[in-house]
Write a protein that holds these residues in place. Structure first.
Motif, PDB file in Angstrom:
ATOM      1  N   ILE A 156     138.228  56.005  41.986  1.00  0.00           N
ATOM      2  CA  ILE A 156     137.263  56.776  43.066  1.00  0.00           C
ATOM      3  C   ILE A 156     137.634  56.658  43.870  1.00  0.00           C
ATOM      4  N   SER A 157     139.150  56.664  44.770  1.00  0.00           N
ATOM      5  CA  SER A 157     138.684  56.304  46.296  1.00  0.00           C
ATOM      6  C   SER A 157     138.653  57.770  46.700  1.00  0.00           C
ATOM      7  N   ASP A 158     139.248  59.112  46.123  1.00  0.00           N
ATOM      8  CA  ASP A 158     137.984  60.314  46.896  1.00  0.00           C
ATOM      9  C   ASP A 158     137.162  60.309  46.477  1.00  0.00           C
ATOM     10  N   THR A 159     136.273  59.671  45.334  1.00  0.00           N
ATOM     11  CA  THR A 159     135.373  59.990  45.974  1.00  0.00           C
ATOM     12  C   THR A 159     134.438  59.436  47.055  1.00  0.00           C
ATOM     13  N   MET A 160     135.019  57.854  47.329  1.00  0.00           N
ATOM     14  CA  MET A 160     134.989  57.287  48.040  1.00  0.00           C
ATOM     15  C   MET A 160     134.879  57.817  49.504  1.00  0.00           C
ATOM     16  N   ALA A 161     136.041  58.399  49.480  1.00  0.00           N
ATOM     17  CA  ALA A 161     136.890  59.286  50.893  1.00  0.00           C
ATOM     18  C   ALA A 161     135.561  60.116  51.769  1.00  0.00           C
ATOM     19  N   HIS A 162     135.044  61.080  50.018  1.00  0.00           N
ATOM     20  CA  HIS A 162     134.149  61.884  49.933  1.00  0.00           C
ATOM     21  C   HIS A 162     132.444  61.311  51.041  1.00  0.00           C
ATOM     22  N   ILE A 163     132.140  59.944  50.427  1.00  0.00           N
ATOM     23  CA  ILE A 163     130.934  59.903  50.907  1.00  0.00           C
ATOM     24  C   ILE A 163     131.093  59.076  53.016  1.00  0.00           C
ATOM     25  N   ASP A 164     132.552  58.682  52.872  1.00  0.00           N
ATOM     26  CA  ASP A 164     132.981  57.837  54.098  1.00  0.00           C
ATOM     27  C   ASP A 164     132.949  59.895  55.250  1.00  0.00           C
ATOM     28  N   VAL A 165     133.217  60.079  55.048  1.00  0.00           N
ATOM     29  CA  VAL A 165     133.459  61.454  55.427  1.00  0.00           C
ATOM     30  C   VAL A 165     132.105  62.477  56.115  1.00  0.00           C
ATOM     31  N   LEU A 166     131.171  61.744  54.629  1.00  0.00           N
ATOM     32  CA  LEU A 166     129.640  62.377  54.748  1.00  0.00           C
ATOM     33  C   LEU A 166     128.527  61.410  55.355  1.00  0.00           C
ATOM     34  N   THR A 167     129.609  60.548  55.598  1.00  0.00           N
ATOM     35  CA  THR A 167     128.796  59.229  56.571  1.00  0.00           C
ATOM     36  C   THR A 167     128.991  59.596  57.952  1.00  0.00           C
ATOM     37  N   GLY A 168     130.232  59.918  58.339  1.00  0.00           N
ATOM     38  CA  GLY A 168     130.631  60.171  60.057  1.00  0.00           C
ATOM     39  C   GLY A 168     129.827  61.381  60.068  1.00  0.00           C
ATOM     40  N   SER A 169     129.763  62.058  59.541  1.00  0.00           N
ATOM     41  CA  SER A 169     129.820  63.936  59.719  1.00  0.00           C
ATOM     42  C   SER A 169     128.413  63.796  60.443  1.00  0.00           C
ATOM     43  N   ALA A 170     127.581  62.777  59.571  1.00  0.00           N
ATOM     44  CA  ALA A 170     125.671  61.784  59.256  1.00  0.00           C
ATOM     45  C   ALA A 170     125.830  61.363  60.893  1.00  0.00           C
ATOM     46  N   GLN A 171     126.961  60.800  61.546  1.00  0.00           N
ATOM     47  CA  GLN A 171     126.508  59.887  62.890  1.00  0.00           C
ATOM     48  C   GLN A 171     127.017  61.048  63.746  1.00  0.00           C
ATOM     49  N   LEU A 172     128.370  61.385  63.854  1.00  0.00           N
ATOM     50  CA  LEU A 172     128.839  62.737  64.583  1.00  0.00           C
ATOM     51  C   LEU A 172     127.132  63.844  64.636  1.00  0.00           C
ATOM     52  N   ALA A 173     126.489  63.393  63.808  1.00  0.00           N
ATOM     53  CA  ALA A 173     125.175  64.798  63.982  1.00  0.00           C
ATOM     54  C   ALA A 173     124.114  63.740  64.453  1.00  0.00           C
ATOM     55  N   LEU A 174     124.865  62.695  64.054  1.00  0.00           N
ATOM     56  CA  LEU A 174     123.197  62.142  64.746  1.00  0.00           C
ATOM     57  C   LEU A 174     123.188  61.682  66.433  1.00  0.00           C
ATOM     58  N   LEU A 175     124.992  61.856  67.117  1.00  0.00           N
ATOM     59  CA  LEU A 175     125.172  61.292  68.675  1.00  0.00           C
ATOM     60  C   LEU A 175     124.764  62.978  69.048  1.00  0.00           C
ATOM     61  N   ALA A 176     125.069  63.795  68.457  1.00  0.00           N
ATOM     62  CA  ALA A 176     125.293  65.320  69.242  1.00  0.00           C
ATOM     63  C   ALA A 176     123.885  65.351  69.174  1.00  0.00           C
ATOM     64  N   CYS A 177     123.042  65.431  68.443  1.00  0.00           N
ATOM     65  CA  CYS A 177     121.673  65.931  68.425  1.00  0.00           C
ATOM     66  C   CYS A 177     120.958  64.182  69.883  1.00  0.00           C
ATOM     67  N   LEU A 178     121.237  63.208  70.016  1.00  0.00           N
ATOM     68  CA  LEU A 178     120.860  62.870  70.534  1.00  0.00           C
ATOM     69  C   LEU A 178     121.435  63.414  71.791  1.00  0.00           C
ATOM     70  N   LEU A 179     122.688  63.291  72.521  1.00  0.00           N
ATOM     71  CA  LEU A 179     123.437  63.924  73.232  1.00  0.00           C
ATOM     72  C   LEU A 179     122.585  65.494  74.088  1.00  0.00           C
ATOM     73  N   VAL A 180     122.751  66.790  73.241  1.00  0.00           N
ATOM     74  CA  VAL A 180     121.716  67.499  73.101  1.00  0.00           C
ATOM     75  C   VAL A 180     120.596  67.426  73.642  1.00  0.00           C
ATOM     76  N   CYS A 181     119.509  66.356  72.724  1.00  0.00           N
ATOM     77  CA  CYS A 181     117.639  66.260  72.945  1.00  0.00           C
ATOM     78  C   CYS A 181     118.067  65.734  74.563  1.00  0.00           C
ATOM     79  N   GLY A 182     118.800  64.693  74.672  1.00  0.00           N
ATOM     80  CA  GLY A 182     118.607  63.925  76.211  1.00  0.00           C
ATOM     81  C   GLY A 182     118.976  65.035  77.660  1.00  0.00           C
ATOM     82  N   VAL A 183     120.074  65.784  77.472  1.00  0.00           N
ATOM     83  CA  VAL A 183     120.165  66.804  78.681  1.00  0.00           C
ATOM     84  C   VAL A 183     118.919  67.819  78.490  1.00  0.00           C
ATOM     85  N   LEU A 184     118.684  67.987  77.416  1.00  0.00           N
ATOM     86  CA  LEU A 184     117.638  69.216  77.480  1.00  0.00           C
ATOM     87  C   LEU A 184     116.639  68.631  77.820  1.00  0.00           C
ATOM     88  N   LEU A 185     116.334  67.414  77.207  1.00  0.00           N
ATOM     89  CA  LEU A 185     115.168  67.268  77.788  1.00  0.00           C
ATOM     90  C   LEU A 185     115.264  66.806  79.180  1.00  0.00           C
TER      91      LEU A 185
END
Lengths: 473, 59
Positions: A156-185
């Motif tokens: 089930i390496s594919d499933t685990m890779a899918h989970i890793d991609v999901l986690t990475g995307s969430a981390q990126l979204a968190l960083l993007a939110c931090l940057l955008v909110c930081g600049v705008l605020l």
């Protein structure tokens, strides 16, 4: 720390925490779902494989009465045939009967990893085999009357890779939110708090002495309210400071003038007393010297009294306003001045002696005697001084008019200044100190009224005080 | 920027790092839980009282 930075950091922390918790819940939910899907897929494949095997019972090649060894061989053969067709790099099937592998090509011993008893219908477990995530599905079934266990080992390496991609995307979204909110605020808060910086700069400039400066921020919010209050405060402070500066300047002038005025009689007193003490003078000259000393002393006393009145009026004008009978007031004034007027051959005419006015009797008496005294000094013998008291709907008016020498038009504005005299030599000779009209001006102000001076040079002067009937708050 | 500002920025960075690290840690925990616990379906023996025979069976 600057307010905009503090607010930005606080807001970012709140946003980050909220968004982080939401992302954690989302990732957990999606991970569970992906693992459930992998398990369901394993179960479905295992079920399908067992269905394929069950077709063996519908063939007539062998029946339940055949030898067990023959049935076992047939099962083993059929299993290996299907397994060969269906398994690949990602999955493999194993067959276990009575705790013995009848077919197994996987290096991961599924029976040891997931041992099942006879009561178990099916079981699943995820294992980590040298870094490779595997899903083992075991299913107990019965074929040709023999109990068997079918194992499916799935990568089930594919499933685990899918989970890793999901986690990475969430981390990126968190960083993007931090940057955008930081600049705008940061931009928004700096812009919002800009008026406060302006207010602080204006405040510092006012503290540095630029009292006329105002912030004049017109934003329709709390900052605008603060700016208006600040400007109002600055206005009040400016007025108070100007008044204090004016008072200080006047006091300085007054002190200078007083020193100068005191010097003249004191010089006379010292000169004449020195003559009396050091020189043998005839009786007539001694009397003359004593008279001059007496006159100088009287002038000093008058000066001192007027100065005390003036200072008292300037510092704390205590006004006791009460109804006054006009006739009584004028009689008192007439009695007070008739001696000095008679000596100069002047007459006093009074008009409007009936009725009642409202004011401070002592101050009004002082005002009228000062004005009559000034008029007498300006008049020639035989002339008349007119004292008039009038009343209209809203105010009272007293006026003293003479037919004397008058005041030049360019000096009219100065006559109420302390120690100012139009004709210094004549005024000093007549005993004037230049404080009378200053005192009158203060008395008029204390009553909430005004002092009006009308004069034509060579024709006379009329000085009137008008004050309201109702006491001003 | 003064000491408080630097402390605030550091706090924000630490919070961000913690949150970023928490996401993969959370998924690893979920997978580990699955690995530690096998899901098993067991055959439940049916009590004889519940079995229906005769007329009540509806045949």
């Amino acid at each position: 720390m600057k307010l905009w930075l503090k607010q930005t950091l606080l807001c970012l922390m709140v946003i980050l925490l909220s968004f982080g918790v939401c992302m954690a819940v989302f990732v957990a939910y999606q991970t569970e779902k992906l693992l459930d899907l992998a398990q369901e897929s394993g179960l479905a494949q295992s079920e399908a494989f067992c269905e394929h095997l069950a077709t063996l019972e519908r063939t007539e090649a062998i029946n339940m009465t055949s030898e067990e060894a023959a049935r076992r061989a047939l099962i083993q053969f059929t299993f290996s045939t299907y397994a060969h067709l269906l398994q690949g790099r990602e999955r493999s099937f194993s067959l276990v009967m009575d705790g013995v592998y009848l077919y197994n090509i996987s290096s991961d011993r599924p029976m040891e990893q997931l041992p099942v008893t006879n009561q178990v219908i099916m079981a699943q477990r995820m294992v980590d085999s040298s870094g490779t995530p595997l899903l083992i599905t075991a299913r107990n079934t019965s074929l040709l009357g023999l109990p068997i266990t079918v194992y499916l080992v799935e990568d089930i390496s594919d499933t685990m890779a899918h989970i890793d991609v999901l986690t990475g995307s969430a981390q990126l979204a968190l960083l993007a939110c931090l940057l955008v909110c930081g600049v705008l605020l940061a931009l928004t808060l700096r812009r919002t708090l800009h008026p406060l910086r302006t207010l602080a700069q204006v405040s510092e400039q006012i503290a540095g002495g630029q009292y006329a400066l105002r912030s004049r921020l017109q934003t329709p919010d709390e900052v605008g309210d603060l700016s208006r209050s600040f400007d109002h405060m600055a206005e009040t402070v400016e007025q108070k400071i100007l008044a204090l500066e004016d008072t200080a300047r006047r006091r300085e002038l007054l002190l200078g003038a007083l020193t100068h005025e005191m010097k003249t009689p004191m010089t006379a007193i010292i000169g004449y007393s020195d003559s009396l003490l050091t020189m043998p003078l005839p009786e007539e000259e001694r009397m003359q010297a004593a008279y001059e000393i007496h006159q100088a002393a009287l002038r000093t006393e008058r000066l001192s009294q007027k100065m005390m009145q003036l200072i008292a009026m300037t510092d704390c004008p205590v006004l006791v306003r009460r109804p006054l009978d006009v006739k009584e007031l004028l009689d008192t004034v007439r009695l007070s001045v008739q001696g000095s007027l008679g000596e100069k051959g002047l007459t006093l005419e009074t008009h409007g002696e009936t009725g009642v006015i409202s004011g401070d009797s002592d101050l009004l008496f002082s005002l009228l005697t000062n004005l009559i005294d000034n008029a007498a000094k300006a008049s020639r013998p035989g002339q008349c001084i007119r004292l008039t008291v009038q009343e209209d709907a809203e105010s009272f008016r007293v006026c003293v008019a003479d037919q004397g020498c008058g005041i030049p038009a360019d000096k009219l504005a100065l006559v109420t200044e302390p120690f100012y005299r139009v004709d210094k030599a004549r005024s000093r000779k007549l005993g004037g100190a230049g404080l009378g009209l200053s005192l009158c001006q203060l008395i008029a102000t204390a009553h909430g009224g005004t002092l009006d001076i009308q004069s034509r040079e060579g024709h006379g002067t009329a000085i009137a005080m008008r004050w309201p009937k109702e006491e001003q708050p | 920027m003064n000491r408080k500002g630097i402390a605030g920025l550091l706090a924000l960075l630490i919070l961000t790092a913690l949150l970023l690290a928490a996401l993969p840690w959370e998924t690893r925990q979920l997978v580990r839980t699955r690995m530690e616990n096998a899901s098993v379906v067991t055959a439940t023996p049916v009590p004889t009282d519940d079995l229906l025979f005769g007329d009540d069976a509806g045949y």
